[in-house]
Design an enzyme around this catalytic site. Structure first.
Site, PDB file in Angstrom:
ATOM      1  N   HIS A  95       0.837  -1.203   0.000  1.00 45.66           N
ATOM      2  CA  HIS A  95       0.000   0.000   0.000  1.00 45.66           C
ATOM      3  C   HIS A  95       0.871   1.252   0.000  1.00 45.66           C
ATOM      4  O   HIS A  95       1.238   1.758   1.066  1.00 45.66           O
ATOM      5  CB  HIS A  95      -0.897  -0.002   1.239  1.00 45.66           C
ATOM      6  CG  HIS A  95      -1.801  -1.190   1.332  1.00 45.66           C
ATOM      7  ND1 HIS A  95      -1.352  -2.450   1.671  1.00 45.66           N
ATOM      8  CD2 HIS A  95      -3.132  -1.308   1.129  1.00 45.66           C
ATOM      9  CE1 HIS A  95      -2.372  -3.288   1.661  1.00 45.66           C
ATOM     10  NE2 HIS A  95      -3.465  -2.631   1.343  1.00 45.66           N
TER      11      HIS A  95
ATOM     12  N   GLY B  65     -10.141   4.842   7.542  1.00 47.54           N
ATOM     13  CA  GLY B  65     -10.694   3.518   7.855  1.00 47.54           C
ATOM     14  C   GLY B  65     -10.737   3.281   9.360  1.00 47.54           C
ATOM     15  O   GLY B  65     -11.716   2.738   9.887  1.00 47.54           O
TER      16      GLY B  65
ATOM     17  N   ILE C 122      -9.727   9.273   1.065  1.00 46.76           N
ATOM     18  CA  ILE C 122      -9.771   8.137   0.136  1.00 46.76           C
ATOM     19  C   ILE C 122      -9.607   6.874   0.969  1.00 46.76           C
ATOM     20  O   ILE C 122      -8.761   6.826   1.863  1.00 46.76           O
ATOM     21  CB  ILE C 122      -8.603   8.194  -0.879  1.00 46.76           C
ATOM     22  CG1 ILE C 122      -8.710   9.414  -1.799  1.00 46.76           C
ATOM     23  CG2 ILE C 122      -8.496   6.904  -1.691  1.00 46.76           C
ATOM     24  CD1 ILE C 122      -9.787   9.335  -2.855  1.00 46.76           C
TER      25      ILE C 122
ATOM     26  N   HIS D  16      -4.075   3.413  -3.349  1.00 45.83           N
ATOM     27  CA  HIS D  16      -4.208   2.951  -1.962  1.00 45.83           C
ATOM     28  C   HIS D  16      -3.475   1.628  -1.736  1.00 45.83           C
ATOM     29  O   HIS D  16      -2.653   1.515  -0.829  1.00 45.83           O
ATOM     30  CB  HIS D  16      -5.691   2.805  -1.588  1.00 45.83           C
ATOM     31  CG  HIS D  16      -5.912   1.877  -0.440  1.00 45.83           C
ATOM     32  ND1 HIS D  16      -5.895   2.303   0.868  1.00 45.83           N
ATOM     33  CD2 HIS D  16      -6.111   0.528  -0.392  1.00 45.83           C
ATOM     34  CE1 HIS D  16      -6.074   1.259   1.669  1.00 45.83           C
ATOM     35  NE2 HIS D  16      -6.216   0.176   0.931  1.00 45.83           N
TER      36      HIS D  16
ATOM     37  N   ARG E 235     -17.846 -18.888  38.688  1.00 43.53           N
ATOM     38  CA  ARG E 235     -17.596 -17.432  38.682  1.00 43.53           C
ATOM     39  C   ARG E 235     -17.379 -16.928  40.101  1.00 43.53           C
ATOM     40  O   ARG E 235     -16.561 -16.061  40.358  1.00 43.53           O
ATOM     41  CB  ARG E 235     -18.727 -16.668  37.987  1.00 43.53           C
ATOM     42  CG  ARG E 235     -20.023 -16.666  38.732  1.00 43.53           C
ATOM     43  CD  ARG E 235     -21.088 -15.772  38.117  1.00 43.53           C
ATOM     44  NE  ARG E 235     -22.375 -16.124  38.721  1.00 43.53           N
ATOM     45  CZ  ARG E 235     -23.393 -15.310  38.854  1.00 43.53           C
ATOM     46  NH1 ARG E 235     -23.322 -14.078  38.415  1.00 43.53           N
ATOM     47  NH2 ARG E 235     -24.514 -15.725  39.407  1.00 43.53           N
TER      48      ARG E 235
ATOM     49  N   SER F 110     -22.207  -9.277  37.641  1.00 43.46           N
ATOM     50  CA  SER F 110     -22.490 -10.643  37.205  1.00 43.46           C
ATOM     51  C   SER F 110     -21.224 -11.469  36.992  1.00 43.46           C
ATOM     52  O   SER F 110     -21.202 -12.662  37.270  1.00 43.46           O
ATOM     53  CB  SER F 110     -23.262 -10.624  35.876  1.00 43.46           C
ATOM     54  OG  SER F 110     -24.518 -10.031  36.065  1.00 43.46           O
TER      55      SER F 110
ATOM     56  N   GLU G 212     -17.478  -3.940  24.629  1.00 45.77           N
ATOM     57  CA  GLU G 212     -16.685  -5.179  24.710  1.00 45.77           C
ATOM     58  C   GLU G 212     -15.501  -5.179  23.749  1.00 45.77           C
ATOM     59  O   GLU G 212     -14.407  -5.617  24.099  1.00 45.77           O
ATOM     60  CB  GLU G 212     -17.568  -6.402  24.413  1.00 45.77           C
ATOM     61  CG  GLU G 212     -18.644  -6.693  25.437  1.00 45.77           C
ATOM     62  CD  GLU G 212     -19.909  -5.893  25.215  1.00 45.77           C
ATOM     63  OE1 GLU G 212     -19.966  -5.109  24.229  1.00 45.77           O
ATOM     64  OE2 GLU G 212     -20.856  -6.043  26.014  1.00 45.77           O
TER      65      GLU G 212
ATOM     66  N   PHE H 154     -21.092 -12.867  24.670  1.00 41.77           N
ATOM     67  CA  PHE H 154     -20.654 -11.593  24.094  1.00 41.77           C
ATOM     68  C   PHE H 154     -19.173 -11.592  23.711  1.00 41.77           C
ATOM     69  O   PHE H 154     -18.651 -10.573  23.255  1.00 41.77           O
ATOM     70  CB  PHE H 154     -20.970 -10.436  25.044  1.00 41.77           C
ATOM     71  CG  PHE H 154     -22.433 -10.338  25.389  1.00 41.77           C
ATOM     72  CD1 PHE H 154     -23.406 -10.532  24.416  1.00 41.77           C
ATOM     73  CD2 PHE H 154     -22.848 -10.093  26.688  1.00 41.77           C
ATOM     74  CE1 PHE H 154     -24.760 -10.479  24.724  1.00 41.77           C
ATOM     75  CE2 PHE H 154     -24.195 -10.029  27.010  1.00 41.77           C
ATOM     76  CZ  PHE H 154     -25.160 -10.223  26.031  1.00 41.77           C
TER      77      PHE H 154
ATOM     78  N   ASP I 162     -32.751 -16.532  30.544  1.00 40.78           N
ATOM     79  CA  ASP I 162     -32.431 -15.420  29.636  1.00 40.78           C
ATOM     80  C   ASP I 162     -32.578 -15.821  28.166  1.00 40.78           C
ATOM     81  O   ASP I 162     -32.669 -14.971  27.280  1.00 40.78           O
ATOM     82  CB  ASP I 162     -31.006 -14.900  29.888  1.00 40.78           C
ATOM     83  CG  ASP I 162     -30.993 -13.737  30.868  1.00 40.78           C
ATOM     84  OD1 ASP I 162     -32.071 -13.132  31.078  1.00 40.78           O
ATOM     85  OD2 ASP I 162     -29.918 -13.448  31.422  1.00 40.78           O
TER      86      ASP I 162
ATOM     87  N   HIS J 264     -28.565 -15.303  25.112  1.00 36.14           N
ATOM     88  CA  HIS J 264     -27.564 -15.233  26.182  1.00 36.14           C
ATOM     89  C   HIS J 264     -26.918 -16.593  26.469  1.00 36.14           C
ATOM     90  O   HIS J 264     -26.121 -16.705  27.399  1.00 36.14           O
ATOM     91  CB  HIS J 264     -28.200 -14.675  27.462  1.00 36.14           C
ATOM     92  CG  HIS J 264     -28.412 -13.189  27.398  1.00 36.14           C
ATOM     93  ND1 HIS J 264     -29.036 -12.586  26.337  1.00 36.14           N
ATOM     94  CD2 HIS J 264     -28.049 -12.188  28.244  1.00 36.14           C
ATOM     95  CE1 HIS J 264     -29.073 -11.287  26.534  1.00 36.14           C
ATOM     96  NE2 HIS J 264     -28.479 -11.021  27.688  1.00 36.14           N
TER      97      HIS J 264
ATOM     98  N   ARG K 206     -22.489 -19.609  35.673  1.00 33.89           N
ATOM     99  CA  ARG K 206     -23.326 -18.775  36.538  1.00 33.89           C
ATOM    100  C   ARG K 206     -23.896 -19.624  37.658  1.00 33.89           C
ATOM    101  O   ARG K 206     -24.062 -19.199  38.781  1.00 33.89           O
ATOM    102  CB  ARG K 206     -24.477 -18.191  35.722  1.00 33.89           C
ATOM    103  CG  ARG K 206     -25.282 -17.182  36.520  1.00 33.89           C
ATOM    104  CD  ARG K 206     -26.536 -16.782  35.773  1.00 33.89           C
ATOM    105  NE  ARG K 206     -27.570 -17.778  35.954  1.00 33.89           N
ATOM    106  CZ  ARG K 206     -28.833 -17.487  36.230  1.00 33.89           C
ATOM    107  NH1 ARG K 206     -29.227 -16.238  36.350  1.00 33.89           N
ATOM    108  NH2 ARG K 206     -29.731 -18.440  36.369  1.00 33.89           N
TER     109      ARG K 206
HETATM  110  C1  LIG Z   1     -11.307  -4.267   9.839  1.00 36.33           C
HETATM  111  C2  LIG Z   1     -10.760  -4.068   8.460  1.00 36.33           C
HETATM  112  N1  LIG Z   1     -11.601  -4.038   7.425  1.00 36.33           N
HETATM  113  C3  LIG Z   1     -11.134  -3.919   6.173  1.00 36.33           C
HETATM  114  C4  LIG Z   1      -9.800  -3.823   5.936  1.00 36.33           C
HETATM  115  C5  LIG Z   1      -9.258  -3.765   4.514  1.00 36.33           C
HETATM  116  N2  LIG Z   1      -8.720  -2.392   4.277  1.00 36.33           N
HETATM  117  C6  LIG Z   1      -7.415  -2.158   4.366  1.00 36.33           C
HETATM  118  S1  LIG Z   1      -7.065  -0.550   4.152  1.00 36.33           S
HETATM  119  C7  LIG Z   1      -8.672  -0.178   3.907  1.00 36.33           C
HETATM  120  C8  LIG Z   1      -9.096   1.236   3.643  1.00 36.33           C
HETATM  121  C9  LIG Z   1      -8.532   2.180   4.624  1.00 36.33           C
HETATM  122  O1  LIG Z   1      -8.719   3.477   4.251  1.00 36.33           O
HETATM  123  P1  LIG Z   1      -7.826   4.612   4.877  1.00 36.33           P
HETATM  124  O2  LIG Z   1      -7.750   4.442   6.324  1.00 36.33           O
HETATM  125  O3  LIG Z   1      -8.345   5.908   4.388  1.00 36.33           O
HETATM  126  O4  LIG Z   1      -6.391   4.318   4.327  1.00 36.33           O
HETATM  127  P2  LIG Z   1      -5.711   4.958   3.032  1.00 36.33           P
HETATM  128  O5  LIG Z   1      -6.652   4.728   1.895  1.00 36.33           O
HETATM  129  O6  LIG Z   1      -5.532   6.385   3.337  1.00 36.33           O
HETATM  130  O7  LIG Z   1      -4.444   4.204   2.871  1.00 36.33           O
HETATM  131  C10 LIG Z   1      -9.466  -1.294   3.991  1.00 36.33           C
HETATM  132  C11 LIG Z   1     -10.935  -1.300   3.810  1.00 36.33           C
HETATM  133  C12 LIG Z   1      -8.951  -3.868   7.060  1.00 36.33           C
HETATM  134  N3  LIG Z   1      -7.631  -3.810   6.928  1.00 36.33           N
HETATM  135  N4  LIG Z   1      -9.448  -3.955   8.290  1.00 36.33           N
END
Ligand SMILES: Cc1ncc(C[n+]2csc(CCOP(=O)(O)OP(=O)(O)O)c2C)c(N)n1
Length: 691
Positions: free
Chosen positions: A30, A160, A191, A265, A360, A387, A429, A455, A487, A491, A538
């Site tokens: 990248h 992201g 982007i 990217h 627990r 809990s 969580e 969970f 529950d 659960h 539990r």
């Molecule tokens: C949880 C997760 N979902 C999807 C991806 C796949 N993925 C890697 S980079 C990216 C986009 C990220 O965008 P951004 O943070 O803007 O990075 P840039 O384009 O600036 O490099 C995705 C969807 C990932 N790495 N982690």
């Protein structure tokens, strides 16, 4: 400090082109983020980050987390240039088998990488955990005139990261806690992987962060080094709130035909575009992995500075040790990850009572003692303390000292500011789990976190990272089966046990009674190269009569022969975990009366049992005894591992239901009678075969 300064410009270009060259050579990676974010990373790493490349483990270093882990080459370039043990050859081996430069940063592989990142949002969240760890240790150990814990946690995050839900959870908590030494650089290039953020992410993130209690700043030109520097200075001045600096950048900056587009990217630039980018930047077009001498010299000042930083700190620590020898020793021990001498003394005697008790509750009792013996234990739950019973009673709440009020409902004793050991994660969580990883990797803390087993699904991505990082975290999952009862199916965990067992390097331990629970906690504390999940009930369970049955210490080997009806080759082996061990013992006694030689194996932890030598495993489960029944109130799928295709599993392959627990066990056929029937069928079949 402007890019028009030729040295700065060359330094930044060195980062950009080391990254782009490595990605081109690997034909994968990248380049967009490293090229766009190089200036902010340059300012941070040369003007602010206090670290020692010669000792990536120096405890008081600033932490740097590349949350946008796909931009790994940015980090590798910085590590190489500033003198970490990462050579040009390592950079040239980017993404190759066995290299120190894997596709995404992995903390157990590359010196200087603080945490494994790649799944977006995780790094930023774990950084919150690192900042919490710093705040806790600083407040506990620093004394007037003696500061031994005092560092920043920096994060580089992308769009992201900010889109991911976990980051919202974490940033909401970080704002509440007022973590002033957490500073996020937000690479806002608008982007992401599949296109522009206009497609799906248009909120005003600055307002969002302000609403969460953060200090926000905006730098509108990602190449403006002076503004980035000023913003970092202001962020460091802000003591009471975490800071985010939104920095507008251009993805793939400098690639004439591709910059600003999602196409840069996640794909190499291509030889021609890379050549054009170098040409446009005044870089030698024909060079590859080129680092000019003056650039190298400038970056390598980090080594000198780092040495001085650490040696100043060593002197400070020496002075501290003279004034506070006991505290200094405790601090040293905590940072080393060792447990205090005698930490396990007295645990076994805690639950001598012959009364039924849920595991627990047993864990709660053991935990209080453990917490006294092991000051590094710090943790809490995602709003389920009452809990999961995981609070440490004598210790107060971990809270923002500016908002300390002992009168808050639900406080565990008093508010102790950052000194408190009980963390209220709120209903978060996912963030809780990733924060725990960050705390563990920071050092000085053995984090434990808890919620209902069902969970754990909300935590899985973070659990996976903790396993990959080989770090010690204790997950306490209670309400472990249909034994939850009324529950209902939402659960009642069914597939969770097997799902967690499938995660490499996670020890999943489901103790059968109070005594096994004590040993389970001991094992969890001792496991310092990976996390442990304790699976607790539990409902009350009777104590196993250890005069008739083997001692619970057998749990330390993952599985052990709990009881056998006679000294001979068993006709049948019954294998069970947790609450089902009791009905299995009941069934075994029934079958023994019928003349069968019955063995009951308690198998609380597959991971540990499978790691035992073949001899031991065969002594517990002799290969020639193929008549085997496994009993667990969870998914059947997977038990073939121990019972083979000829064996029978008494378990579940559907969701539970809402009804009293006893009714559910009956309706789903997880009963002593069903175990007996299965065993009889297998033994009959075996005898028939022999005839
Ligand atoms: C949880 C997760 N979902 C999807 C991806 C796949 N993925 C890697 S980079 C990216 C986009 C990220 O965008 P951004 O943070 O803007 O990075 P840039 O384009 O600036 O490099 C995705 C969807 C990932 N790495 N982690």
């Amino acid at each position: 400090m402007t890019v028009s300064n030729p040295l700065h410009e060359r330094c930044i270009n060195a980062i950009r082109f080391l990254a782009a060259d490595a990605i081109q050579k690997a034909n994968s990676g990248h380049p967009g983020l490293p090229m766009g974010a190089a200036p902010m990373a340059y300012v941070l790493w040369t003007k602010h980050l206090r670290h020692n490349p010669a000792n990536p483990h120096w405890v008081n270093r600033d932490r740097f987390v590349l949350s946008a882990g796909h931009g790994s080459m940015l980090l590798y370039a910085l590590l190489h240039l500033t003198g970490y043990d990462l050579s040009l050859i390592d950079l040239q081996s980017f993404r190759q088998w066995g290299s120190k430069t894997p596709g995404h940063p992995e903390s157990h592989i590359t010196p200087g990488v603080e945490i494994t990142t790649g799944p977006l949002g995780q790094g930023l969240t774990s950084a919150v955990g690192m900042a919490m760890a710093e705040a806790h240790l600083a407040s506990l150990y620093n004394r007037a005139g003696h500061t031994i814990m005092d560092h920043f946690t920096y994060v580089l995050a992308g769009d992201g990261d900010l889109m991911e839900g976990i980051a919202y959870e974490a940033c909401s908590l970080a704002g509440h806690l007022g973590l002033g030494k957490l500073i996020v650089l937000y690479d806002s290039n608008r982007i992401s992987l599949a296109g522009s953020t206009d497609l799906c992410f248009t909120e005003d993130t600055e307002i969002r962060f302000r609403a969460c209690g953060w200090h926000t700043q905006h730098v509108i030109d990602g190449n403006d080094l002076e503004s980035i520097n000023m913003a970092l200075l202001a962020a460091k001045e802000e003591k009471d709130r975490p800071s985010i600096i939104t920095i507008d950048t251009v993805i793939g900056f400098g690639a004439p035909n591709k910059q600003g587009s999602f196409k840069v990217h996640g794909s190499p630039l291509g030889e021609e575009e890379l050549r054009l980018a170098k040409k446009a930047s005044g870089w030698d077009e024909s060079s590859h992995f080129f680092v000019p001498d003056d650039v190298s010299t400038y970056f390598l000042k980090a080594k000198e500075h780092g040495k001085a930083h650490e040696s100043d700190w060593q002197q400070e620590f020496f002075r501290y040790s003279r004034s506070y020898p006991e505290l200094a020793e405790e601090f040293r021990l905590r940072i080393s990850g060792e447990l205090p001498k005698g930490w396990e003394v007295g645990l076994v005697g805690i639950l001598k009572d012959a009364k039924p008790i849920s595991t627990r509750k047993a864990s709660e009792a053991v935990f209080q003692r453990l917490a006294q013996n092991v000051p590094a234990l710090v943790g809490g739950s995602a709003d389920l303390n009452p809990s999961t019973l995981t609070w440490i009673k004598e210790c107060g709440d971990f809270q923002n000292p500016l908002h300390c009020q002992d009168s808050i409902q639900g406080s565990v004793g008093k508010c102790w500011g950052y000194e408190g050991r009980n963390i209220h994660f709120g209903v978060r969580e996912h963030a809780m789990a990733a924060i725990a990883t960050g705390m563990a990797l920071h050092g000085g803390i053995i984090p434990y976190v808890s919620t209902f087993l069902t969970f754990s699904d909300y935590m899985r991505p973070a659990i996976r990272i903790a396993c990959l990082c080989c770090t010690r975290v204790i997950y306490i999952f209670t309400h472990d089966s249909i034994g939850v009862g009324e529950d209902g199916p939402t659960h009642q965990p069914i597939e969770h046990l097997m799902g967690l067992r499938g995660v490499p390097n996670l020890a999943v331990i489901r103790p059968a009674d109070a005594s096994e629970t004590i040993h389970a906690l001991e094992v969890a504390l001792n496991r310092n190269k990976g996390p442990t999940a304790l699976i607790l009930t539990r409902q009350d369970l009777p104590p196993i009569d250890r005069k008739e049955c083997a001692q619970a210490k057998g749990l330390e080997r993952g599985g052990y022969i709990l009881w056998q009806s006679a000294e001979a080759q068993p006709d049948i082996i019954l294998i069970a975990t947790g609450s089902e061990v009791h009905i299995t013992l009941q069934a075994a006694r029934e079958l023994a009366k019928e003349g069968m030689v019955v063995r009951v194996v308690s198998l609380p932890c597959w991971e540990i049992f499978d790691a035992q030598c073949l001899e031991y495993r065969a002594s517990v489960l002799p290969p020639e005894v193929k008549a085997r029944v496994a009993v667990e109130a969870g998914l059947k799928l997977g038990w073939e591992h121990y019972v083979g295709l000829e064996g029978i599993v008494v378990g579940m392959d559907r969701f539970g239901a809402s009804a009293p627990a006893g009714v559910l066990y009956e309706k789903f056929g997880i009963t002593a009678a069903a175990i007996c029937d299965s065993a009889r069928r297998l033994v009959k079949k075996k005898r028939k075969k022999k005839e």
